[in-house]
Design a protein around this motif. Structure first.
Motif, PDB file in Angstrom:
ATOM      1  N   ALA A 149      -1.678   2.019  -6.579  1.00  0.00           N
ATOM      2  CA  ALA A 149      -2.156   3.095  -5.709  1.00  0.00           C
ATOM      3  C   ALA A 149      -3.503   3.622  -6.191  1.00  0.00           C
ATOM      4  O   ALA A 149      -4.400   3.913  -5.393  1.00  0.00           O
ATOM      5  CB  ALA A 149      -1.130   4.224  -5.658  1.00  0.00           C
TER       6      ALA A 149
ATOM      7  N   LEU B  30      -8.124  11.204  -1.179  1.00  0.00           N
ATOM      8  CA  LEU B  30      -7.970  10.065  -2.089  1.00  0.00           C
ATOM      9  C   LEU B  30      -8.342  10.407  -3.522  1.00  0.00           C
ATOM     10  O   LEU B  30      -7.639  10.029  -4.462  1.00  0.00           O
ATOM     11  CB  LEU B  30      -8.809   8.876  -1.597  1.00  0.00           C
TER      12      LEU B  30
ATOM     13  N   ASN C  87      -6.729   3.512  -3.882  1.00  0.00           N
ATOM     14  CA  ASN C  87      -7.373   4.774  -3.509  1.00  0.00           C
ATOM     15  C   ASN C  87      -8.840   4.800  -3.915  1.00  0.00           C
ATOM     16  O   ASN C  87      -9.687   5.332  -3.184  1.00  0.00           O
ATOM     17  CB  ASN C  87      -6.635   5.957  -4.132  1.00  0.00           C
TER      18      ASN C  87
ATOM     19  N   GLY D 199       0.787  -1.230   0.000  1.00  0.00           N
ATOM     20  CA  GLY D 199       0.000   0.000   0.000  1.00  0.00           C
ATOM     21  C   GLY D 199       0.816   1.274   0.000  1.00  0.00           C
ATOM     22  O   GLY D 199       0.404   2.281  -0.551  1.00  0.00           O
TER      23      GLY D 199
ATOM     24  N   GLY E  43      -1.328   5.679   2.939  1.00  0.00           N
ATOM     25  CA  GLY E  43      -1.854   4.537   2.185  1.00  0.00           C
ATOM     26  C   GLY E  43      -2.029   3.300   3.033  1.00  0.00           C
ATOM     27  O   GLY E  43      -2.825   2.415   2.724  1.00  0.00           O
TER      28      GLY E  43
END
Length: 456
Positions: free
Chosen positions: A300, A103, A304, A27, A217
């Motif tokens: 990512a 995000l 997200n 993450g 994250g």
């Protein structure tokens, strides 16, 4: 009367322990590490190792607090739910919407950066076309069963972790002169070129400012835990395994980089990983790292989008977002919440493509320090909830924060220190000011809602 500590989650339990563990590992291994670490080395020199150690320790302590609360009270809204139970509805509303906003804005940066790399490989499709491809692909992945998201993230994270491990092995062999055409380097680059702290402790602190946000994250792990068969056990194991290994990956790879090459050899805008791989004779090092960064960006983006949809769904569950977002598919996926997050994320992407240096820059600055605000509220929530959990449901405390409450207070003080330092830094100051403005706007909305609720 106290509000119940636990809640029933209507979402599907399609994630397995391996998904959650790898999500925790992968993450935060993103472009911020592979590319952005060069900026930290430029200001801290070899002291960047200490910068990552300090920033990583703050992140690890925050995750321990979050892990404690999430194992006792697993929920798809994670720290937003915890803040509501610990402080009040206004706190849950504020931290939930701020994190969702963070995000969907950062998602635009990731989609645009991934599209830039893809466009270099296949210029026939314009950059906006690649953005569209990625957004459609990951929207579909998030609209189907949650295990598809888990599988995507598992393999993305596995590739990133594999790349880091291979880099550590090759780099360590090169440090000891065990690769062809390499000689042992010893401590020459750590103690030479101005010493271990060429810019003093001020450089180390500047390095902390440059790298601390790369640890954002990890929070998605605790959001995802609510969709496993045994959330309390799953989040505990994921948090325990992730934080120490991530510190190892970050600090370990930085140590290899500054030991193998002079810190002055790093070039602005070029990944220090590429510089190292080139120096030890790995062919096509730049392209290899481009592939790794590309995968990191897509990973990512996927995470997200997932985190944003679950956060806004949780807000809707608690009456803090439109009730229409509560519609769940037959497979237990909050599809309207996914589509709402994609829509705002796509608007951010368009702003990034059209006005990257004006409108989108202000948008990006407005979330620049939000992660620290979120972490601070996590710490405050843990301070308030720990005693309550010990009193009402001590059996659920399967993962405990170390040295409570002293380490929690120390972590809060460290985060306050980072914010103060950001205010004194010319490049970071706009982020704090704009993020404070965004936070104030959300707080005003939360306050108005509270007043209306009391009058109603």
């Amino acid at each position: 009367m106290h509000e119940a500590l636990t809640t029933d989650e209507p979402l599907a339990h399609g994630l397995k322990q391996r998904h959650l563990t790898m999500l925790g590992l992968g993450g935060v291994i993103g472009a911020g590490l592979f590319v952005g670490s060069g900026a930290g080395i430029a200001v801290a020199g070899p002291g960047i190792v200490l910068s990552y150690l300090i920033a990583g320790t703050i992140a690890m302590l925050v995750m321990r607090m979050l892990g404690e609360m999430s194992s006792a009270m697993p929920a798809s809204g994670s720290f937003s739910v915890h803040a509501e139970k610990a402080i009040g509805r206004w706190a849950g509303f504020t931290v939930g919407w701020l994190y969702w906003f963070l995000l969907v804005v950062v998602l635009a940066v990731e989609a645009t950066a991934a599209a830039t790399i893809a466009h270099d490989w296949a210029p026939a499709l314009p950059q906006w076309g690649w953005v569209l491809v990625f957004m459609v692909l990951f929207t579909l992945a998030n609209l189907t069963a949650v295990r598809n998201f888990g599988e995507f993230e598992f393999w993305f994270a596995a590739l990133k972790v594999g790349a880091i491990v291979l880099f550590l092995i090759l780099g360590t062999l090169a440090v000891f002169g065990l690769l062809p055409d390499t000689d042992p380097v010893g401590l020459t680059h750590l103690t030479g070129d101005g010493g271990f702290l060429p810019n003093g402790w001020g450089g180390v602190i500047s390095g902390v400012l440059a790298v601390v946000f790369a640890f954002g994250g990890l929070e998605v792990v605790t959001i995802a835990a609510a969709e496993t068969d045994d959330p309390a056990r799953a989040v505990g194991r994921a948090v325990r395994s992730a934080v120490v290994r991530i510190l190892f990956f970050y600090v370990g790879s930085m140590l290899v980089i500054v030991t193998l090459l002079p810190w002055t050899a790093q070039q602005a805008g070029l990944s220090p990983y590429v510089t190292v791989l080139d120096s030890i004779g790995i062919p096509q090092a730049g392209q290899i790292m481009n592939i790794v960064v590309f995968v990191a960006l897509l990973s990512a983006l996927n995470a997200n989008l997932y985190g944003a949809s679950r956060m806004v769904f949780s807000l809707a569950e608690r009456g803090e977002a439109p009730r229409g977002l509560l519609r769940i598919s037959g497979g237990g996926v909050p599809r309207r919440a996914v589509l709402a997050s994609v829509a705002f994320g796509f608007v951010s992407v368009l702003l990034n493509l059209k006005w990257p240096d004006s409108v989108f820059l202000y948008l990006l600055n407005s979330v620049g320090a939000v992660l620290l605000f979120v972490w601070a509220l996590i710490a405050v929530s843990q301070l308030r909830l720990r005693r309550r959990i010990e009193r009402e449901a001590p059996g659920t405390l399967t993962l405990r924060m170390w040295a409570f409450p002293w380490l929690t207070w120390a972590t809060l003080a460290a985060m306050a220190g980072v914010l103060v330092l950001m205010l004194t830094d010319d490049t970071a100051r706009p982020q704090v000011l704009w993020s404070s403005g965004a936070t104030a706007a959300v707080l005003i909305v939360a306050g108005v809602r509270e007043l209306r609720a009391r009058r109603g």
